[in-house]
Each structure stands twice: as structure tokens, then as C-alpha cells.
Design an enzyme around this catalytic site. Structure first.
Site, mmCIF file in Angstrom:
data_model
loop_
_atom_site.group_PDB
_atom_site.id
_atom_site.type_symbol
_atom_site.label_atom_id
_atom_site.label_comp_id
_atom_site.label_asym_id
_atom_site.label_seq_id
_atom_site.Cartn_x
_atom_site.Cartn_y
_atom_site.Cartn_z
ATOM 1 N N ARG A 18 0.801 -1.224 0.000
ATOM 2 C CA ARG A 18 0.000 0.000 0.000
ATOM 3 C C ARG A 18 0.835 1.275 0.000
ATOM 4 N NH1 ARG A 18 -5.408 -0.251 1.851
ATOM 5 N NH2 ARG A 18 -5.343 2.018 1.683
ATOM 6 N N HIS A 43 16.149 -10.107 4.603
ATOM 7 C CA HIS A 43 16.707 -10.637 3.354
ATOM 8 C C HIS A 43 16.404 -9.637 2.241
ATOM 9 C CE1 HIS A 43 17.490 -14.460 0.778
ATOM 10 N NE2 HIS A 43 17.728 -13.375 0.054
ATOM 11 N N ARG A 45 16.429 -7.981 -1.240
ATOM 12 C CA ARG A 45 16.709 -8.402 -2.611
ATOM 13 C C ARG A 45 16.923 -7.164 -3.485
ATOM 14 N NH1 ARG A 45 13.663 -12.925 -0.811
ATOM 15 N NH2 ARG A 45 14.661 -14.869 -1.481
ATOM 16 N N HIS A 50 10.434 -6.362 -0.746
ATOM 17 C CA HIS A 50 9.972 -6.425 0.650
ATOM 18 C C HIS A 50 10.901 -5.558 1.491
ATOM 19 C CE1 HIS A 50 12.759 -9.774 0.182
ATOM 20 N NE2 HIS A 50 11.852 -10.507 -0.416
ATOM 21 N N GLU A 70 20.508 -11.747 5.320
ATOM 22 C CA GLU A 70 20.623 -12.821 4.332
ATOM 23 C C GLU A 70 20.645 -12.233 2.929
ATOM 24 O OE1 GLU A 70 17.905 -16.243 6.573
ATOM 25 O OE2 GLU A 70 17.139 -15.201 4.795
ATOM 26 N N HIS A 190 13.840 -22.246 6.811
ATOM 27 C CA HIS A 190 12.988 -22.332 5.630
ATOM 28 C C HIS A 190 11.852 -23.323 5.900
ATOM 29 C CE1 HIS A 190 12.441 -20.952 1.463
ATOM 30 N NE2 HIS A 190 11.669 -22.030 1.381
ATOM 31 N N HIS A 214 7.956 -16.626 7.266
ATOM 32 C CA HIS A 214 6.631 -16.756 6.658
ATOM 33 C C HIS A 214 5.623 -17.411 7.596
ATOM 34 C CE1 HIS A 214 3.760 -17.078 3.325
ATOM 35 N NE2 HIS A 214 3.485 -18.283 3.785
#
Length: 238
Positions: A18, A43, A45, A50, A70, A190, A214
Site C-alpha cells: 500500500r 533478506h 533483494r 519487501h 541474508e 525455511h 513466513h
């Protein structure tokens, strides 16, 4: 006790959907620490879909628990990590367009590259962990390269847990023994969750740290973040 490091990428994903600053990523990280988390993982990227690079620099001076960054050691990432100097950097061989990490390093094939990167980070006083599959030869090579730790990629364990948890954990128990014999610290992450974490810890109690994002953030939608953290910490009690 195995430390719980919370990956806050999904919080940033919601914010970015948003625009603006809701939810506040920094406040969420600090709240996680206050509620018992022993580490914060991010992490970033290259596309910053994100966690943003600016989030990383904002978080660094405010966190009181261990900060773990990471990522794939592309030049921009290396520059960021050496600037911020977190307690730990976890090197992950994910493609730029990957939805999420989906494989560990081939430490034999990428030995020369990893030696250089690991040495660079360690010269800045940063502990280095390599993201690897539970394959003994990859772990032994990680030790030869000079890594301080390996992080076991646990997707295969998580996907196999419901079918046959003993079979699913077996290669990780062996991999953990190899890491221990090589003098490596041991992390894992993970798809670890409230369903499978306690058994993983029961079978491999000497894991230094688990990094969970997650599943933990998803559980918090139902349980609230405080209760969720308490339940994850309970899975890691000796």
C-alpha cells in the site's frame, strides 16, 4: 537454548503493498525483541520488493539482539553488509527473480568465489554463515572455505514431515553431525513452523539459531505476535 531469529520480510511485503509506513517495519522488529525474539533477520533483494536497503540501515543502530542479513552476495549486497556490519551475514544463492530461496550453495563449484566473499566479510568482523542443503560434502567444503556456520535449508524436512518425520529428519541429523565435527556453528531455516519445529529441535538440540519468517508472521495473524513468539520459543526449550 537455540535462538529464535524472526525474519521480518513479510511485514515489509504488507507495508509495500500500500505504500506509506504501515505496518512500521522498525517498530515491529523492536516489538519482536521486546517480546522475546533473540534475533532479527532480513533478506533484502535487489528489487527491494519487501525489505528495502534503507530499512537495513535504519534497523542496525536500534536493534539490541542479534542482526542477521541474508542474501546473494552481489556487489550491492556486499557493500550494504560491510557498511552496516551486522552480527551475522547468511549467504544465499538465490536468483534475483526468485520468489523465495530454493536451494543451498554448491560450495565445491563456487569455492573460489565463496572464499573471497567469506574472507572479505570476516575481515570486517562479521560472522559468516552459508546456506546449504543437508549434504555432508557441501558442509565439509564450507568449513574449508572458512565459513563460521552453515544454515541448513529445511524445506525438504518441512515438506516430508507430515508423511514420515523420521525419514524427513534423518539427513539433517547426519548433516548436523558433520557440521559439528567440522567445528562449524549450525543454523537452520525455511518452512519451519509450529507444526514441525519442536521435533526438529528434539532431534538436533545443538542448533545455534533458527530463522523463521513466513510461518511465524502467518501464525501471528491468528494468535497475535506476542503469543506466537511465546509458542515458537516453547518449541525450542531444552
Amino acid at each position: 537454548m537455540t535462538k529464535l531469529s524472526i525474519n521480518i520480510n513479510k511485514v515489509a511485503t504488507i507495508r509495500n503493498a500500500r505504500g506509506g509506513n504501515t505496518p512500521n517495519v522498525v517498530k515491529f522488529a523492536l516489538d519482536c525483541e521486546r517480546l522475546g525474539a533473540q534475533g532479527i533477520t532480513v533478506h533484502p533483494r535487489p528489487d527491494e520488493r519487501h525489505i528495502r536497503y534503507a530499512d537495513v540501515t535504519e534497523l542496525r543502530p536500534l536493534l539490541t539482539q542479534e542482526f542477521n542479513i541474508e542474501g546473494n552476495p552481489v556487489p550491492k549486497f556486499i557493500e550494504l553488509v560491510n557498511l552496516v556490519k551486522p552480527a551475522q551475514v547468511t549467504l544465499v544463492p538465490d536468483a534475483e527473480d526468485a520468489i523465495t530461496s530454493n536451494a543451498g550453495w554448491d560450495t565445491i563449484r563456487h569455492e573460489a568465489f565463496l572464499r573471497k566473499v567469506v574472507s572479505d566479510f570476516k575481515s570486517h568482523g562479521i560472522r559468516v554463515s552459508l546456506f546449504v542443503d543437508p549434504v555432508p560434502e557441501m558442509i565439509r567444503k564450507a568449513a574449508e572455505i572458512g565459513a563460521d556456520r552453515v544454515e541448513l535449508y529445511t524445506e525438504a524436512y518441512a515438506s516430508g514431515y507430515a508423511v514420515d518425520r523420521d525419514k524427513a529428519i534423518a539427513p539433517y541429523v547426519e548433516a548436523a553431525k558433520v557440521a559439528h565435527e567440522c567445528g562449524l556453528g549450525l543454523n537452520a531455516g525455511h518452512d519451519l513452523s509450529l507444526e514441525n519445529l519442536a521435533y526438529f529441535h528434539q532431534k538436533i538440540p545443538f542448533v545455534d539459531e533458527v530463522s523463521i519468517g513466513h510461518a511465524l508472521i502467518s501464525d501471528a495473524l491468528y494468535l497475535g505476535i506476542e503469543e506466537t513468539i511465546h509458542q515458537y520459543l516453547a518449541c525450542l526449550k531444552d
